[in-house]
Design a protein around this motif. Structure first.
Motif: not given
Length: 296
Positions: A119, A122-123, A126-127, A129-130, A220, A291
């Motif tokens: 989770d 994935i956050t 974001k660009e 695919k999960p 997802y 990030r």
């Protein structure tokens, strides 16, 4: 309608235009699995089973356990991605199943291995695919913890195979088209026991032998390109029963004619087999780290 054996048919197989009774149906599914795995079921062989709690992996593990010889060692591996409200239930099902079947179980937590849950990944990514992120980390961990085994069994059914093949054709992904059907250097050899069993037959088998499995789809999954391809395959199969077999068997004939070998590198950070300097797992982790730093 009657089964070929004379008993009452309970399942209609559209692509073969025949009805099957309960016993004949189960025997046919098991026969297809046995045809795939028989060459690997030898004395002293160790097989790891990638198990998720869904119908495919549980049916695969159940049949492998049923067909296995005492000299073959089976072990289940469960990857816990920490998907909130989803994976804990799957783990409970898998633990119960393995205890009933007498199978060894190894549970691996994504958070413990990489410091992040799926989770959280994935956050932060974001660009991407999960399902692509999940697949990369699952594949990495399954390979890592199967190095002490001879083979890794994966629960991909006929539909999964047909979807992957068509997706690669449509995207023009030549490298994946070549390597989907071959064993790559540095990876534990994979076995796909359900590759000739349609998804609906896997489900029907699971229900007949009364396997408890997680029916809820991954939260997802509906966001993936594969989900759309799944609907396309269903439409094609409805128009022409047996098209899934045609896609897979045609591909298997094609791959035998391709003699291309790509040099396999080793990731400079983790030594995992890859085509560039960094494997996809390390690329994702570097991006996450960057990030996270920016958010502080």
């Amino acid at each position: 309608m009657k089964c070929k054996c004379g008993n009452e048919g309970i399942y209609y197989q559209a692509y073969s235009n025949k009805y099957l009774c309960e016993n004949c149906f189960k025997e046919e599914v098991e026969r297809r699995v046995k045809k795939v795995v028989k060459p690997y079921m030898k004395r002293g062989v160790k097989i790891n089973i990638g198990i998720s709690g869904g119908k495919d992996s549980l049916v695969m593990a159940h049949i492998l356990n049923k067909l296995s010889y005492p000299e073959v060692k089976l072990r289940c591996i469960f990857i816990h991605e920490d998907i909130e409200g989803f994976r804990d239930k799957a783990l409970r099902i898998v633990k119960k199943f393995c205890e009933k079947e007498g199978l060894e179980l190894k549970v691996i937590y994504l958070k413990e291995e990489f410091n992040y849950t799926l989770d959280e990944m994935i956050t932060l990514l974001k660009e991407y695919k999960p399902c692509s992120i999940c697949a990369v980390f699952r594949r990495y961990l399954l390979n890592k913890y199967s190095k002490d085994s001879d083979y890794l069994a994966i629960g991909h059914n006929l539909d999964d195979h047909a979807q992957t093949i068509l997706m690669n054709y449509i995207e023009g992904n030549i490298k994946n088209i070549i390597y989907f059907g071959k064993d790559a250097e540095g990876f534990v050899k994979r076995i796909k026991p359900l590759k000739y069993v349609p998804e609906e037959e896997v489900k029907f088998y699971a229900d007949l032998v009364k396997l408890e499995y997680q029916k809820e789809p991954c939260p997802y999954s509906s966001l993936s390109y594969r989900h759309k391809m799944k609907e396309i395959i269903k439409l094609l199969e409805k128009m022409k029963p047996g098209v899934r077999f045609s896609i897979v068997r045609g591909y298997e004939k094609l791959i035998k004619l391709i003699n291309y070998e790509e040099k396999i590198n080793r990731c400079k950070k983790c030594n995992y087999p890859c085509s560039g300097e960094l494997c996809k797992v390390c690329q994702y982790l570097e991006l996450i780290k960057e990030r996270m730093k920016n958010e502080l």
